[in-house]
Scaffold this motif. Structure first.
Motif, mmCIF file in Angstrom:
data_model
loop_
_atom_site.group_PDB
_atom_site.id
_atom_site.type_symbol
_atom_site.label_atom_id
_atom_site.label_comp_id
_atom_site.label_asym_id
_atom_site.label_seq_id
_atom_site.Cartn_x
_atom_site.Cartn_y
_atom_site.Cartn_z
ATOM 1 N N ASP A 157 71.876 93.548 43.600
ATOM 2 C CA ASP A 157 70.850 92.674 43.030
ATOM 3 C C ASP A 157 69.758 93.484 42.337
ATOM 4 N N ALA A 158 69.380 94.599 42.950
ATOM 5 C CA ALA A 158 68.366 95.444 42.320
ATOM 6 C C ALA A 158 68.903 96.045 41.026
ATOM 7 N N TYR A 159 70.153 96.526 41.059
ATOM 8 C CA TYR A 159 70.759 97.133 39.864
ATOM 9 C C TYR A 159 70.932 96.096 38.760
ATOM 10 N N ALA A 160 71.256 94.841 39.140
ATOM 11 C CA ALA A 160 71.472 93.777 38.160
ATOM 12 C C ALA A 160 70.163 93.134 37.710
ATOM 13 N N ASP A 161 69.038 93.616 38.229
ATOM 14 C CA ASP A 161 67.726 93.050 37.893
ATOM 15 C C ASP A 161 67.705 91.559 38.213
ATOM 16 N N ALA A 162 68.184 91.230 39.423
ATOM 17 C CA ALA A 162 68.319 89.828 39.833
ATOM 18 C C ALA A 162 67.279 89.424 40.868
ATOM 19 N N ASP A 163 66.143 90.094 40.907
ATOM 20 C CA ASP A 163 65.129 89.779 41.921
ATOM 21 C C ASP A 163 64.623 88.344 41.778
ATOM 22 N N VAL A 164 64.380 87.901 40.541
ATOM 23 C CA VAL A 164 63.861 86.544 40.334
ATOM 24 C C VAL A 164 64.889 85.519 40.809
ATOM 25 N N GLU A 165 66.149 85.719 40.436
ATOM 26 C CA GLU A 165 67.204 84.781 40.846
ATOM 27 C C GLU A 165 67.405 84.789 42.358
ATOM 28 N N ARG A 166 67.312 85.957 42.963
ATOM 29 C CA ARG A 166 67.509 86.037 44.411
ATOM 30 C C ARG A 166 66.399 85.289 45.157
ATOM 31 N N VAL A 167 65.153 85.432 44.699
ATOM 32 C CA VAL A 167 64.041 84.715 45.325
ATOM 33 C C VAL A 167 64.204 83.212 45.115
ATOM 34 N N ALA A 168 64.667 82.814 43.938
ATOM 35 C CA ALA A 168 64.867 81.387 43.673
ATOM 36 C C ALA A 168 65.923 80.806 44.606
ATOM 37 N N VAL A 169 67.000 81.546 44.854
ATOM 38 C CA VAL A 169 68.040 81.085 45.779
ATOM 39 C C VAL A 169 67.479 80.972 47.193
ATOM 40 N N ARG A 170 66.743 81.973 47.598
ATOM 41 C CA ARG A 170 66.181 81.955 48.958
ATOM 42 C C ARG A 170 65.249 80.755 49.154
ATOM 43 N N ASP A 171 64.375 80.513 48.176
ATOM 44 C CA ASP A 171 63.425 79.409 48.307
ATOM 45 C C ASP A 171 64.133 78.057 48.248
ATOM 46 N N ALA A 172 65.109 77.918 47.336
ATOM 47 C CA ALA A 172 65.843 76.656 47.235
ATOM 48 C C ALA A 172 66.639 76.384 48.506
ATOM 49 N N HIS A 173 67.204 77.437 49.080
ATOM 50 C CA HIS A 173 67.954 77.284 50.331
ATOM 51 C C HIS A 173 67.025 76.840 51.463
ATOM 52 N N ALA A 174 65.845 77.440 51.527
ATOM 53 C CA ALA A 174 64.894 77.064 52.579
ATOM 54 C C ALA A 174 64.472 75.608 52.437
ATOM 55 N N ARG A 175 64.228 75.174 51.204
ATOM 56 C CA ARG A 175 63.852 73.778 50.958
ATOM 57 C C ARG A 175 64.987 72.837 51.368
ATOM 58 N N LEU A 176 66.212 73.168 50.983
ATOM 59 C CA LEU A 176 67.365 72.324 51.311
ATOM 60 C C LEU A 176 67.572 72.246 52.817
ATOM 61 N N LYS A 177 67.490 73.366 53.492
ATOM 62 C CA LYS A 177 67.699 73.384 54.940
ATOM 63 C C LYS A 177 66.607 72.602 55.662
ATOM 64 N N ASP A 178 65.387 72.668 55.163
ATOM 65 C CA ASP A 178 64.299 71.912 55.779
ATOM 66 C C ASP A 178 64.565 70.403 55.680
ATOM 67 N N LEU A 179 65.016 69.960 54.508
ATOM 68 C CA LEU A 179 65.307 68.537 54.336
ATOM 69 C C LEU A 179 66.504 68.118 55.183
ATOM 70 N N GLU A 180 67.514 68.969 55.253
ATOM 71 C CA GLU A 180 68.681 68.656 56.080
ATOM 72 C C GLU A 180 68.294 68.542 57.553
ATOM 73 N N GLN A 181 67.419 69.437 57.985
ATOM 74 C CA GLN A 181 66.987 69.389 59.384
ATOM 75 C C GLN A 181 66.180 68.116 59.656
ATOM 76 N N ARG A 182 65.277 67.773 58.735
ATOM 77 C CA ARG A 182 64.494 66.551 58.910
ATOM 78 C C ARG A 182 65.398 65.321 58.931
ATOM 79 N N GLU A 183 66.371 65.301 58.059
ATOM 80 C CA GLU A 183 67.288 64.169 58.006
ATOM 81 C C GLU A 183 68.098 64.063 59.300
#
Length: 610
Positions: free
Chosen positions: A150-176
């Motif tokens: 990820d560092a070599y591919a300069d994918a830091d922005v995409e990796r953070v976006a995946v992490r945040d989107a996953h956290a949001r999705l998991k939070d909603l799934e848990q609430r549901e």
């Protein structure tokens, strides 16, 4: 980086202090001299499992100490992970210590504070990568491979976006899931909850009511006795003899007027007695037997008692049970709407997570191809002409917070044998050179400041050895550090600091010592590695290798100051240490020439037929 390593009573090592510098540090010596013991000592310092048989005969324990210093960028990177481990960096410095006792017990310290071996191992993984006979290479593990890609591919922005989107999705799934479970539970006990709510609301208990009813019930049950006692109290107060007391006090005052204050006290007694008599009279007149009221009170007490047994032990608990039942029943009315809203949000979050993982997958695919091309370009020069490196992307059944695919670094060393993960490459030498190629390509993204290669020269020699030396120069540029154990002079000549391990005897016990060699001593060691330290041809060849390495190193960006070739005079100028070679981090004079007799030998060799 590692600035100093002290080893005491480890196998054949009695007491050795090794100074290290930025750049390429090379350890050489005769076979069996104990070179790998240095790496063993370092692995112990970094948290590797230890056994009692490493303790030197006659000693009580093995002690390994290491001092590290960090450049500003590395220091900033290490602050957060070290803080999570409870370790403070003292102005960019760190001192690790490990003891292994003869009975097998092990202890560790960081900056003088005791730590567990587990914490020491985690610290070690941040400071040093060991490549060779040890299992501490960070790039063999899936997580570091993925992070490095990820560092070599300069994918830091995409990796953070995946992490945040996953956290949001998991939070909603848990609430549901939680709301669905609660709704099902309420449905199962809805009838009971309605009964509880109705029962308590019908009773309508009040705070403190049970205590007040207890008092009233006792008064009603003993009304006649209480009235009689109140009337007797009134009569007793009137007959208290206070009138006689007034006559006696008057006689005293006629003789001793100073007792006037006693009159005040007696007057107060008269007033209190009158007030008490009036209260007793009123109480006696108010209280009366009332069987109907007593029956009503007892029925109410029975009702409250049953409620307290079910929902008590206090009225406050009963009221809380009422409120809880009301809230849960209310959930039946609102849960369906809430679940529909959460489901809509979850659908949007899932779409966002899918888009984020897709973007990261694209970045990883492109970065993996680019990384493979760069590594494969280096492999032939490192003695693996038919080696082929690839980054494997395996889709996961369920995308995770780190992406939708598993990342694996794989290599095929011989045609037709298929690719295998790096961790399953059998040869330590091949693995070390693969790691070296990766480190060269990933150097700009690698935050581990110190690299150690134990078997990088296994199965190679000649020109390939020289190419490996050049690659080691590459990975040890710009403030990084490499420590290499080698048998090849073609590698040793590229060293910024050359240490020689030699074995002898002290007190009848084999002992290894380490010495920093420079100038003539270094030429002699390179000649020994070529075949014979005292043979003139070997010495001339050693000088030539050192000169060539110096010229190549000087031509590399960022290293001209580390292997300078002096203008004019002898071209064989090679590194020599400044005074106090044992001092951690001591700088070296890079312009000290090889002795003149060596240069004369080289000059003679240049005029003789080859």
């Amino acid at each position: 980086m590692l600035t100093e390593l002290r080893v005491r009573d480890l196998a054949v090592i009695a007491d050795v202090t090794l100074p290290f510098q930025p750049g390429l540090n090379v350890l050489t010596g005769e076979t069996g001299a104990g070179k790998s013991m240095v790496v063993d000592a370092l692995s112990l310092l970094l948290g590797e499992r230890a056994s009692a048989d490493i303790v030197r005969p006659g000693a009580e324990k093995t002690i390994v100490e290491g001092a590290f210093e960090f450049a500003a960028a590395v220091h900033r990177h290490l602050l957060s992970p070290f803080a999570e481990l409870g370790v403070e960096l003292d102005e960019g410095r760190l001192v690790l210590k490990r003891e292994v006792l003869r009975e097998g017990k092990s202890r560790a310290w960081v900056n003088g504070s005791p730590v567990t071996i587990g914490v020491l191992s985690e610290i070690g993984s941040l400071l040093v990568d060991l490549h060779g006979q040890h299992d501490t290479q960070s790039l063999l593990r899936p997580d570091p491979q993925r992070e490095m890609l990820d560092a070599y591919a300069d994918a830091d922005v995409e990796r953070v976006a995946v992490r945040d989107a996953h956290a949001r999705l998991k939070d909603l799934e848990q609430r549901e899931a939680e709301l669905t479970t609660r709704q099902a539970d309420v449905r199962k006990k809805a009838d009971y909850l309605r009964h509880v709510l109705q029962e308590i609301e019908r009773a309508n208990p009040k705070l403190g009511e049970d205590e007040a009813l207890d008092v009233e019930a006792k008064r009603l049950a003993h009304a006649e006795e209480l009235g009689r006692l109140a009337r007797e109290l009134e009569e007793a107060v009137h007959a208290a003899g206070l009138t006689k007391a007034q006559k006696i006090l008057a006689s005293l005052l006629r003789v001793d007027p100073s007792l006037g204050k006693w009159q005040e006290l007696l007057d107060a007694a008269f007033a209190g007695a009158a007030e008490l008599a009036q209260a007793a009279r009123a109480y006696a007149s108010d209280i009366e037997a009332d069987p109907e009221r007593l029956q009503t009170v007892e029925q109410r007490r029975d009702l409250l008692f049953r409620l307290l047994q079910k929902h008590g032990p206090t009225i406050a608990d009963v009221l809380a049970a009422r409120d809880s039942a009301a809230r849960e029943l209310e959930l039946l009315d609102t849960a369906d709407l809430d679940l529909r809203n959460i489901a809509a949000e979850r659908g949007k979050a899932a779409e966002e997570f899918t888009r984020a993982t897709a973007a990261l997958t694209v970045k990883r695919a492109a970065g993996g191809k680019k990384l493979a091309r760069a590594v494969n370009k280096l492999l032939p020069a490192l003695g693996m002409p038919e080696g082929h490196f690839e980054v494997s992307h395996s889709p996961l059944p369920t995308p995770r917070r780190d992406g939708a695919e598993a990342v694996s670094f794989e290599v095929e060393l011989n045609p037709g044998l298929g690719r295998r993960p790096l961790a399953r490459v059998a040869s330590g030498g091949e693995l070390s050179r693969l790691m070296l190629a990766l480190k060269v390509v990933l150097a700009a993204h690698d935050v581990v400041p110190t690299l150690v290669f134990d078997e990088v020269d296994q199965g190679i020699g000649g020109e390939v050895g020289g190419r490996v030396g050049e690659a080691l120069v590459d990975v040890s540029r710009e403030g990084r550090q490499a420590l290499v154990i080698t048998h090849l002079p073609q590698i040793a000549v590229y060293a910024d600091q050359h240490l020689v391990v030699a074995k002898g005897k002290k007190g009848g016990v084999a002992t290894s010592d380490v010495e920093v060699v420079e100038s003539e001593s270094r030429v002699k060691e390179i000649a020994r590695m070529l075949g014979d330290a005292d043979m003139a041809t070997a010495r001339r060849h050693a000088v030539e290798l050192l000169r060539t390495a110096s010229e190549k190193s000087a031509s590399q960006p960022g290293r001209s100051s580390r292997h300078p070739v002096a203008s004019g005079g002898c071209p064989c100028r090679h590194p020599a240490r400044s005074p106090q070679p044992g001092h951690p981090g001591a700088s070296r004079d890079r312009s000290s020439p090889v002795p003149n007799d060596t240069c004369s030998d080289r000059a003679a060799a240049s005029n003789s037929p080859r």
